[in-house]
Write an enzyme that holds these catalytic residues in place. Structure first.
Site, mmCIF file in Angstrom:
data_model
loop_
_atom_site.group_PDB
_atom_site.id
_atom_site.type_symbol
_atom_site.label_atom_id
_atom_site.label_comp_id
_atom_site.label_asym_id
_atom_site.label_seq_id
_atom_site.Cartn_x
_atom_site.Cartn_y
_atom_site.Cartn_z
ATOM 1 N N LYS A 1 7.705 68.564 -48.600
ATOM 2 C CA LYS A 1 6.619 69.510 -48.873
ATOM 3 C C LYS A 1 5.588 69.437 -47.756
ATOM 4 O O LYS A 1 5.375 68.376 -47.171
ATOM 5 C CB LYS A 1 5.916 69.131 -50.183
ATOM 6 C CG LYS A 1 6.536 69.736 -51.420
ATOM 7 C CD LYS A 1 5.568 69.578 -52.575
ATOM 8 C CE LYS A 1 6.189 69.921 -53.911
ATOM 9 N NZ LYS A 1 5.305 69.540 -55.026
ATOM 10 N N SER B 1 -3.734 72.073 -59.021
ATOM 11 C CA SER B 1 -4.136 72.003 -57.613
ATOM 12 C C SER B 1 -3.831 73.332 -56.924
ATOM 13 O O SER B 1 -4.633 73.809 -56.111
ATOM 14 C CB SER B 1 -3.389 70.870 -56.907
ATOM 15 O OG SER B 1 -3.691 69.644 -57.504
HETATM 16 O O1 PNS Z 1 1.765 66.152 -59.092
HETATM 17 P P1 PNS Z 1 3.245 66.401 -59.211
HETATM 18 O O2 PNS Z 1 3.747 67.089 -57.966
HETATM 19 O O3 PNS Z 1 3.604 67.136 -60.465
HETATM 20 O O4 PNS Z 1 3.942 64.945 -59.286
HETATM 21 C C1 PNS Z 1 5.355 64.798 -59.373
HETATM 22 C C2 PNS Z 1 5.768 63.334 -59.134
HETATM 23 C C3 PNS Z 1 5.176 62.846 -57.820
HETATM 24 C C4 PNS Z 1 5.252 62.469 -60.258
HETATM 25 C C5 PNS Z 1 7.331 63.265 -59.102
HETATM 26 O O5 PNS Z 1 7.822 64.298 -58.307
HETATM 27 C C6 PNS Z 1 7.861 61.932 -58.561
HETATM 28 O O6 PNS Z 1 7.664 60.906 -59.164
HETATM 29 N N1 PNS Z 1 8.511 61.991 -57.391
HETATM 30 C C7 PNS Z 1 9.032 60.819 -56.709
HETATM 31 C C8 PNS Z 1 10.536 60.922 -56.505
HETATM 32 C C9 PNS Z 1 11.284 60.505 -57.749
HETATM 33 O O7 PNS Z 1 11.181 59.371 -58.196
HETATM 34 N N2 PNS Z 1 12.074 61.451 -58.317
HETATM 35 C C10 PNS Z 1 12.979 61.183 -59.426
HETATM 36 C C11 PNS Z 1 12.515 61.416 -60.822
HETATM 37 S S1 PNS Z 1 10.956 62.111 -61.102
#
Ligand code: PNS
Length: 157
Positions: free
Chosen positions: A40, A127
């Site tokens: 992103k 956001s």
């Molecule tokens: O603020 P957001 O973008 O809704 O947060 C999403 C987040 C960061 C919590 C989620 O995308 C995440 O934990 N990403 C890290 C990668 C990961 O572990 N993915 C697998 C299951 S979520």
């Protein structure tokens, strides 16, 4: 007990802050963890997002701000925290949050997710919405902390 509140925080809003404050009252400590997502292109760099969160939570003594890359469960293992906090604004959040909670638990069965319901005044807040309003020079002072309002004005100037 420590709880982790992960997210993109691009940028932090009053909705995020409300959740952080409420969680900090009944958990020993809260780690706000900003995802460094190479897929992103955020408006604010990781460092800027961290600084804005630190400024906005400076009065909450049991809240710390950190960043992570890769899988959330791996970072959680590193900091030995096994509870994830996520906010639910509306039914539309549920599907995605449920999927993430199940994925995290299947990756590491020590990981539990707790959901807190957002206050009604923040159910529409995100956001991306804040960025859109700010990009058209709209009023955002009731949606984000002062430091974020200034930072957004500078970005879109
Ligand atoms: O603020 P957001 O973008 O809704 O947060 C999403 C987040 C960061 C919590 C989620 O995308 C995440 O934990 N990403 C890290 C990668 C990961 O572990 N993915 C697998 C299951 S979520």
């Amino acid at each position: 007990m420590n709880i982790i509140y992960p997210g993109s925080f691009d940028p932090v809003t009053n909705g995020h802050l409300d959740l952080i404050k409420r969680a900090s009252e009944f958990f020993g400590s809260v780690t706000v963890a900003i995802l460094n997502n190479p897929n992103k292109t955020p408006l604010f760099s990781l460092e800027e997002r961290k600084e804005l969160l630190e400024l906005s939570t400076k009065d909450l003594l049991n809240v710390t701000v950190d960043t992570f890359s890769g899988l959330l469960v791996d970072y959680m293992d590193e900091i030995e925290t096994y509870i994830v906090l996520r906010g639910l604004r509306a039914v539309s959040d549920y599907e995605n949050e449920m999927r993430n909670a199940l994925a995290n638990n299947s990756l590491d069965n020590r990981v539990e997710t707790l959901f807190m319901v957002s206050k009604t005044e923040y159910t529409f807040l995100s956001s991306s919405l804040v960025k859109e309003i700010a990009s058209y020079n709209g009023k955002i002072d009731n949606l984000v902390p002062k430091a974020v309002e200034i930072a957004l004005k500078n970005k879109y100037r």
